[in-house]
Design an enzyme around this catalytic site. Structure first.
Site, PDB file in Angstrom:
ATOM      1  N   ASP A  91       0.818  -1.215   0.000  1.00 25.73           N
ATOM      2  CA  ASP A  91       0.000   0.000   0.000  1.00 25.73           C
ATOM      3  C   ASP A  91       0.854   1.268   0.000  1.00 25.73           C
ATOM      4  O   ASP A  91       0.509   2.253  -0.649  1.00 25.73           O
ATOM      5  CB  ASP A  91      -0.905   0.038   1.246  1.00 25.73           C
ATOM      6  N   HIS A 133      -5.823   8.779   6.094  1.00 25.96           N
ATOM      7  CA  HIS A 133      -5.480   7.572   6.870  1.00 25.96           C
ATOM      8  C   HIS A 133      -4.146   7.696   7.614  1.00 25.96           C
ATOM      9  O   HIS A 133      -3.877   6.901   8.510  1.00 25.96           O
ATOM     10  CB  HIS A 133      -5.395   6.348   5.955  1.00 25.96           C
ATOM     11  N   GLY A 141      -2.824   3.044   4.205  1.00 19.61           N
ATOM     12  CA  GLY A 141      -3.844   3.291   3.181  1.00 19.61           C
ATOM     13  C   GLY A 141      -3.450   4.326   2.142  1.00 19.61           C
ATOM     14  O   GLY A 141      -4.240   5.220   1.819  1.00 19.61           O
ATOM     15  N   ASP A 168     -15.356  10.242   1.399  1.00 17.36           N
ATOM     16  CA  ASP A 168     -14.594   9.134   0.811  1.00 17.36           C
ATOM     17  C   ASP A 168     -15.237   7.823   1.296  1.00 17.36           C
ATOM     18  O   ASP A 168     -15.785   7.764   2.394  1.00 17.36           O
ATOM     19  CB  ASP A 168     -13.146   9.236   1.300  1.00 17.36           C
ATOM     20  N   HIS A 170     -13.928   5.254   2.383  1.00 20.71           N
ATOM     21  CA  HIS A 170     -13.230   4.678   3.537  1.00 20.71           C
ATOM     22  C   HIS A 170     -13.319   5.599   4.746  1.00 20.71           C
ATOM     23  O   HIS A 170     -13.316   6.828   4.593  1.00 20.71           O
ATOM     24  CB  HIS A 170     -11.755   4.438   3.196  1.00 20.71           C
ATOM     25  N   ASP A 257     -14.397   7.304  -4.347  1.00 22.92           N
ATOM     26  CA  ASP A 257     -14.479   5.838  -4.347  1.00 22.92           C
ATOM     27  C   ASP A 257     -15.821   5.325  -3.826  1.00 22.92           C
ATOM     28  O   ASP A 257     -16.036   4.117  -3.755  1.00 22.92           O
ATOM     29  CB  ASP A 257     -13.304   5.209  -3.580  1.00 22.92           C
ATOM     30  N   TYR A 296     -10.659   5.481  -7.493  1.00 23.54           N
ATOM     31  CA  TYR A 296      -9.741   4.600  -8.234  1.00 23.54           C
ATOM     32  C   TYR A 296     -10.232   4.262  -9.634  1.00 23.54           C
ATOM     33  O   TYR A 296      -9.592   3.525 -10.356  1.00 23.54           O
ATOM     34  CB  TYR A 296      -9.418   3.374  -7.359  1.00 23.54           C
TER      35      TYR A 296
HETATM   36 ZN   LIG Z   1     -11.024   5.927   0.022  1.00 20.45          ZN
END
Ligand SMILES: [Zn+2]
Length: 375
Positions: A91, A133, A141, A168, A170, A257, A296
């Site tokens: 990552d 992150h 991340g 986001d 995440h 994302d 992405y």
């Molecule tokens: Zn994300």
């Protein structure tokens, strides 16, 4: 007042490594789309090349030991401590210019915020920013330096009240951890539930500690969640909290994302949802520092940022090539696509389950968070 895009070719051109899903060149596509759709023509729109962050500011959030590791990695050294700090993994690979690039990305967020503070701009977008992150002493991340935590820490010192809205897919765990015990920052993260997606945190009962109790808001959504369910939760939660908190600046992490075509997450938002969400953020925020974060599907991400930019600037995208909104291929690389998507509506049992999850979280927030804010 100005609307500012922080952009430099240097930042848009770097690469973690060719196979890595994080593609900073999305920023270049974004710039192309802004030009194509006539969204940089007006004198109120300005593109500014960001400068690297002054190193000393990093220590408002990050540890010196960790920053030393980043510098060593950039020099081509490798030690076991780096692995312990999340560096040199799939990552977060170690690559040339790793530290300088992170400084440049953070510099964009910081510099943009200073423009807001000085009333030179009302809205700033840093597409290669929003590394939510990264932790105090570790990378995680795809994030090495947490531009958000560093910048907000400085703003708190300057007496500012900051609201942070993260859309986001995440959970914004690094930002949550940074401000978990303070009431100076209201942190709101909408994301796919940690039960099905990295980083596995961000549940509704993570509400903050000590003075920060009630100032950390998580909205974990079921995989599959579509525009309708998302907006139901967003409209119920975000405007009342922001209106009550009365921030000086709103930080908005516009990760793309959560889009239905993203290859890494499992939410089902379309451009229609993104437009409604950014419209709400625009309406309730005095000043906005927006950051790109994840996304992405490269072309879709650039298109969604373009739509967000238009909304934050109060402009209508108009394709300079054909004089029509949407319905057009953009760029020779794109196999298909326009700025706008067709509606996508989930049906049946799956929809019911998504609504049930959103309602459960909303109930919890109404009971445990709203009273802290007098709502
Ligand atoms: Zn994300």
């Amino acid at each position: 007042m100005l609307n500012v895009l922080m952009y430099s070719d240097e930042l848009a051109n770097f690469e973690y490594k060719p196979s890595h899903p994080f593609k900073p060149m999305r920023a270049k596509l974004f710039l192309e789309l802004l030009n194509r759709y006539g969204l940089l023509d007006n004198k109120n729109q300005k593109v500014i090349e960001q400068q690297p962050l002054v190193e000393e500011l990093l220590y408002l959030f990050h540890s010196r030991e960790y920053i030393d590791l980043l510098k060593k990695g950039e020099r081509g050294e490798f030690t076991i401590e780096m692995l312990h700090a999340g560096l040199g993994t799939g990552d977060n690979p170690i690559f040339r210019s790793m530290y300088q690039t992170a400084l440049l990305a953070s510099g964009g967020t910081y510099e943009g915020t200073i423009m807001l503070l000085n009333n030179e701009a009302r809205f700033v977008f840093n597409p290669v920013g929003g590394f939510h992150h990264a932790g105090k002493g570790h990378a995680e991340g795809f994030c090495y330096i947490n531009d958000i935590a560093v910048t907000i820490s400085d703003l708190i010192k300057k007496g500012q009240r900051i609201a942070y809205i993260d859309i986001d897919a995440h959970h914004g765990n690094g930002v949550q951890d940074a401000f978990y015990n303070t009431d100076k920052v209201l942190t709101i993260s909408f994301h796919e539930s940690g039960e099905t997606l990295y980083p596995g945190s961000g549940f509704e009962n993570e509400t903050g500690i000590e003075k920060g109790m009630g100032y950390n808001v998580n909205v974990p959504l079921r995989e599959g969640t579509d525009d309708e369910v998302y907006l139901f939760a967003f409209e119920s939660i975000v405007p009342p909290l922001i209106e009550s908190f009365r921030p000086d600046i709103v930080f908005a992490t516009i990760g793309c994302d959560a889009h239905k075509d993203d290859p890494l997450a499992h939410l089902n938002l379309t451009s229609n949802g993104y437009k409604s969400i950014t419209g709400i953020i625009n309406k309730i925020s005095p000043k906005i520092l927006a950051m790109g974060a994840g996304g992405y599907n490269v072309f879709k991400t650039a298109a969604l940022w373009t739509l967000a930019w238009a909304i934050f600037c109060g402009l209508e995208p108009e394709d300079q090539h054909i004089g029509l909104i949407g319905g057009m291929m953009y760029g020779p690389e794109a196999k298909s696509g326009s700025l706008d998507d067709l509606p996508f509506i989930l049906h049946g049992r799956e929809k019911e389950l998504c609504f049930m999850q959103a309602e459960k979280v909303l109930e919890f927030i109404k009971e445990n968070i709203f009273p802290v804010h007098g709502i």
